[in-house]
Scaffold this motif. Structure first.
Motif, PDB file in Angstrom:
ATOM      1  N   ALA A 261      47.088 -24.386  -0.310  1.00 41.24           N
ATOM      2  CA  ALA A 261      47.510 -23.254  -1.133  1.00 41.24           C
ATOM      3  C   ALA A 261      48.556 -22.494  -0.334  1.00 41.24           C
ATOM      4  N   GLU A 262      49.348 -21.719  -1.022  1.00 43.62           N
ATOM      5  CA  GLU A 262      50.344 -20.905  -0.335  1.00 43.62           C
ATOM      6  C   GLU A 262      49.642 -20.014   0.691  1.00 43.62           C
ATOM      7  N   PRO A 263      49.954 -20.160   1.998  1.00 45.77           N
ATOM      8  CA  PRO A 263      49.266 -19.302   2.969  1.00 45.77           C
ATOM      9  C   PRO A 263      49.805 -17.880   2.904  1.00 45.77           C
ATOM     10  N   CYS A 264      48.910 -16.916   2.850  1.00 46.45           N
ATOM     11  CA  CYS A 264      49.334 -15.520   2.783  1.00 46.45           C
ATOM     12  C   CYS A 264      49.010 -14.771   4.059  1.00 46.45           C
ATOM     13  N   LYS A 265      48.090 -15.336   4.849  1.00 50.20           N
ATOM     14  CA  LYS A 265      47.797 -14.714   6.130  1.00 50.20           C
ATOM     15  C   LYS A 265      47.445 -15.820   7.101  1.00 50.20           C
TER      16      LYS A 265
ATOM     17  N   GLU B   9      45.909 -16.258  -0.902  1.00 49.06           N
ATOM     18  CA  GLU B   9      46.134 -14.863  -1.275  1.00 49.06           C
ATOM     19  C   GLU B   9      44.839 -14.101  -1.504  1.00 49.06           C
ATOM     20  N   LYS B  10      43.853 -14.790  -2.102  1.00 48.89           N
ATOM     21  CA  LYS B  10      42.610 -14.110  -2.436  1.00 48.89           C
ATOM     22  C   LYS B  10      41.960 -13.504  -1.198  1.00 48.89           C
ATOM     23  N   GLU B  11      41.951 -14.257  -0.112  1.00 52.34           N
ATOM     24  CA  GLU B  11      41.280 -13.759   1.087  1.00 52.34           C
ATOM     25  C   GLU B  11      42.183 -12.903   1.958  1.00 52.34           C
ATOM     26  N   ALA B  12      43.484 -12.985   1.695  1.00 51.50           N
ATOM     27  CA  ALA B  12      44.417 -12.230   2.539  1.00 51.50           C
ATOM     28  C   ALA B  12      44.620 -10.820   2.018  1.00 51.50           C
TER      29      ALA B  12
END
Lengths: 454, 308
Positions: free
Chosen positions: A331-335, A366-369
């Protein structure tokens, strides 16, 4: 300190606070993979606490695996070695996740991984030889802090150290690198412990390990409780409750020995030396082969990683290439974090290199970031009961807000080790650690200023 | 790679929230609320509705007037309304209940900065304001619907001669009193729920009730009757444990709860008030900052002699 009779505790001593963090040790049963050398590595000159190294190679120089590329005359410092064989392409400056800017040597690999012909096992006859060998190995505290090991092992004469604690708690969620080290390299762990105890004259070794690692505990106990391998019977395994932050140095010392390190002092002041389990294992390998610290086992995990596992990577490999080796992002890494989710640093760029003291790279979607918004403190007191250092975080936050340096000192803000138990537990999602961190740096600056004024 | 979030650690948080905690408090008060409706009929339901609605609505208006972020979503105003309602006699004129609710939210809570900032418990301060302003209406306790005759003024067990009520009547709440305070079983159930959900620590209720029982026994009263009657259980479980107005430190909670217990017994025994719970909690609320500062734990590794 009066001489205490040494004994092995049957169960851990009581520690304060802590947070019920989820363990998420998804990779604990997965065999570590060895990553081949990347095309280029970027090796920063600061991968430890203390003075930065100066590059000792020039652009165009040929280097091998294990060649010294950075060193310094400063005492609190550890030399830096090339992790590949090839040519020095450039010397640049990079900004590390902590915000420090430092020089970095960029090396283009020839793909051969030829070890430096000058490498040979060190000859160790006395403590001085040993400390020199430890320094030459480039070893720093591999648990994450990166404190040069030869400084730690060089105990001042006036301090009596009777206990070596092996930190195998690995209390951060996700991270399983130490666990895999024990399972895959258990002999090195034991011979490393013996090397240290013999040279430092230590009579008691306690391996502190959280009880969520049954296989590692079984393996360690098999060796430690066997007369053949531990003839002097000085090594014991002490399973600890799996509760964060069990692996924090001061908490571990309390849990294993019942001693409290005085505020602002070092473990040696409580008669202890604490070494990470991977550090001692590395030391044993180094004494056997002479190959310095050029590779590191990392846990690659998180909701954005396709194939989470432990990977042994050359130091200086860019994060994104390690991720590629683990199947890439799903998934797109957000953090992206260097280290665990409780104390790790968020990186701004996934091309940054892997450092010596890294033990995990975690990438989240994104959900967890997503950040939660802080609301008003409801004074529930969960931060107070979570603090392993028995501080009152709400008071510290109020002091910081008021910039009341006197109150900060009175409430011992410097005792805070930023473990994050308070902020984790806070139902109002307040940025407690961030506030305290700000206060600590402001207080440090203020004290420097006062010192300068005098 | 588009953008990465960079933030300060920890990057992981527990799933708890202020709203969830307040919801737990509401859930824990459901048995007592249900008991009040069973014993005192539709008037109890009406008063609960009036108080909860007025508190939430008042907080909503307050936050708008004060140009602050809206906080009714955290459910704390609803909790205040519910607790206040359970502290009222079922015969009370709803207009008085509205007055009390507005006083709780505006004067006691929002004027001091809203949630976490008030120095006394809003519901309890409002009850005291009403007690002082409308003493007759606030003590017009009636017997429960099951006591034979409906809506006849009746003394609470506190004011009645000792032995008027059996333990069973006290335990299940079949006697006069404020709407929510009569049914001990419902209150204890709520307390167990709060402790099990780790919303409150059992220290304050247990020490408060224990102190009251021991001290009243020493003073020659029947401790069981003292514990089960009046507002002690409601106060000890739901009002003395209010986060904002009780000490945050472990030993602070003990000192505070002992203080509450001693004050309660002294007021009940020697003062000319029928009930001492509200005033004792109020006084200890005011002492909370002081208690906290003398019970702050010694930080890890702090030197014994060094007071730097």
């Amino acid at each position: 300190m009066e001489k205490q009779k040494l004994f092995f505790p049957v169960k851990p001593f009581r520690t304060n606070g802590g947070a019920k963090v989820p363990h998420r040790k998804n990779t604990s049963d997965v065999q570590s993979a060895v990553m081949p050398s990347p095309k280029t590595v970027t090796i920063p000159m600061q991968q430890h606490i203390g003075a930065p190294c100066k590059p000792v190679v020039a652009v165009g120089d040929a280097v091998y695996v294990g060649t010294v590329i950075g060193d310094s005359d400063a005492f609190v410092c550890a030399p830096i070695h090339s992790s590949v064989s090839g040519t020095v392409k450039s010397i640049t400056r990079i900004t590390l996740p902590g915000g420090n800017t430092t020089e970095a040597v960029v090396i283009e690999s020839d793909g051969q991984d030829t070890p430096d012909p000058g490498l040979k096992p060190p000859v160790v006859e006395n403590l001085q030889d040993f400390l020199k060998a430890v320094r030459d190995s480039g070893l720093v505290g591999l648990g994450g802090a990166g404190f040069p090991a030869h400084v730690k092992l060089n105990v001042p004469k006036d301090k009596e150290v009777d206990t070596l604690l092996i930190n195998c708690a690995e209390c951060e969620p996700y991270i399983t690198a130490d666990n895999r080290e024990v399972i895959e390299n258990s002999w090195a762990v034991m011979s490393g412990i013996y090397a240290v105890t013999e040279l430092l004259g230590i009579e008691r070794v306690i391996i502190g390990i959280e009880d969520n690692k049954p296989e590692a505990i079984r393996i360690l106990k098999e060796i430690a409780d066997n007369e053949k391998y531990d003839p002097k019977d000085i090594i014991r395994v002490l399973p600890l409750k799996a509760s964060y932050p069990q692996g924090a140095e001061k908490v571990l010392i309390k849990a294993c020995t019942g001693r409290e390190v005085p505020a602002g002092k070092l473990p040696a002041d409580a008669g202890c030396i604490v070494m990470n389990v991977t550090s001692v294992a590395f030391l044993s390998d180094y004494l056997k082969t002479g190959m310095p610290l050029v590779k590191k086992r990392l846990t690659i995990d998180g909701s954005a990683v396709k194939d989470p596992k432990n990977v042994i990577v050359p130091i200086g490999t860019p994060i994104n290439e390690v991720m590629e080796f683990c199947g890439g992002y799903k998934a797109e890494p957000c953090k992206i974090l260097m280290g665990g989710p409780m104390m790790g640093l968020a990186v701004s760029d996934d091309t940054l290199p892997i450092l010596k003291q890294n033990n995990a790279i975690l990438a989240f979607d994104e959900k967890e970031a997503r950040l939660t918004e802080a609301t008003d403190c409801i004074r529930c007191g969960r931060c107070v009961s979570a603090c392993p250092m028995r501080l009152v975080p709400t008071k510290l936050c109020a002091d910081v807000k008021l910039k009341d340096f006197e109150a900060m000192q009175k409430h011992q803000i410097m005792t805070c080790m930023e473990c994050g138990s308070c902020a984790f537990s806070c139902p109002a999602h307040r940025h407690i650690v961030q506030t305290i961190r700000l206060g600590k740096s402001q207080l440090r600056a203020e004290l420097m200023k006062q010192k300068g004024d005098k | 790679m588009s953008k990465l979030f960079v933030s300060s650690s920890p990057h992981l948080r527990a799933t708890s929230s202020t709203r969830r905690i307040m919801l737990d408090v509401i859930i824990s008060l459901l048995p007592a609320s249900a008991a009040s409706v069973v014993f005192f009929g539709w008037r109890a339901l009406m008063l609960i509705g009036v108080c909860v609605f007025t508190c939430v609505f008042t907080e909503y208006i307050c936050r708008i007037v004060m140009k602050r972020s809206q906080t009714i979503g955290d459910l704390s105003a609803a909790v205040t309304g519910l607790i206040l309602a359970l502290n009222l006699p079922s015969t009370l004129n709803p207009l008085i209940a509205i007055f009390g609710s507005v006083a709780a939210i505006v004067v006691v809570k929002q004027m001091f900065g809203g949630i976490g900032m008030n120095f006394v418990n809003p519901a309890m301060a409002a009850r005291i304001i009403l007690m002082v302003s409308f003493p007759t209406a606030m003590t017009n306790w009636v017997n429960t619907q099951f006591a034979g005759v409906d809506a006849v003024s009746s003394a609470t067990p506190m004011a009645a001669e000792a032995g008027t009520y059996s333990y069973m009547e006290l335990l299940f709440g079949n006697h006069g009193g404020s709407m929510g305070e009569t049914c001990a079983v419902a209150l204890i159930l709520g307390g167990i729920y709060l402790v099990a959900r780790r919303v409150i620590s059992p220290v304050i209720p247990v020490v408060y009730i224990g102190t009251t029982a021991v001290l009243s026994f020493v003073l020659g009263q029947n401790p069981v009757q003292q514990v089960l009657s009046g507002g002690l259980l409601l106060g000890a479980v739901f009002m003395a444990t209010d986060y904002t107005t009780s000490p945050i430190t472990k030993w602070g909670k003990v000192v505070y709860a002992v203080g509450c217990g001693v004050m309660t017994v002294l007021i009940r025994t020697y003062a000319e008030l029928p009930e001492g719970v509200s005033f004792s909690i109020l006084l200890m609320n005011i002492l909370t900052p002081l208690i906290e500062s003398i019970t702050t734990p010694k930080p890890f590794g702090a030197s014994k002699e060094g007071k730097k």
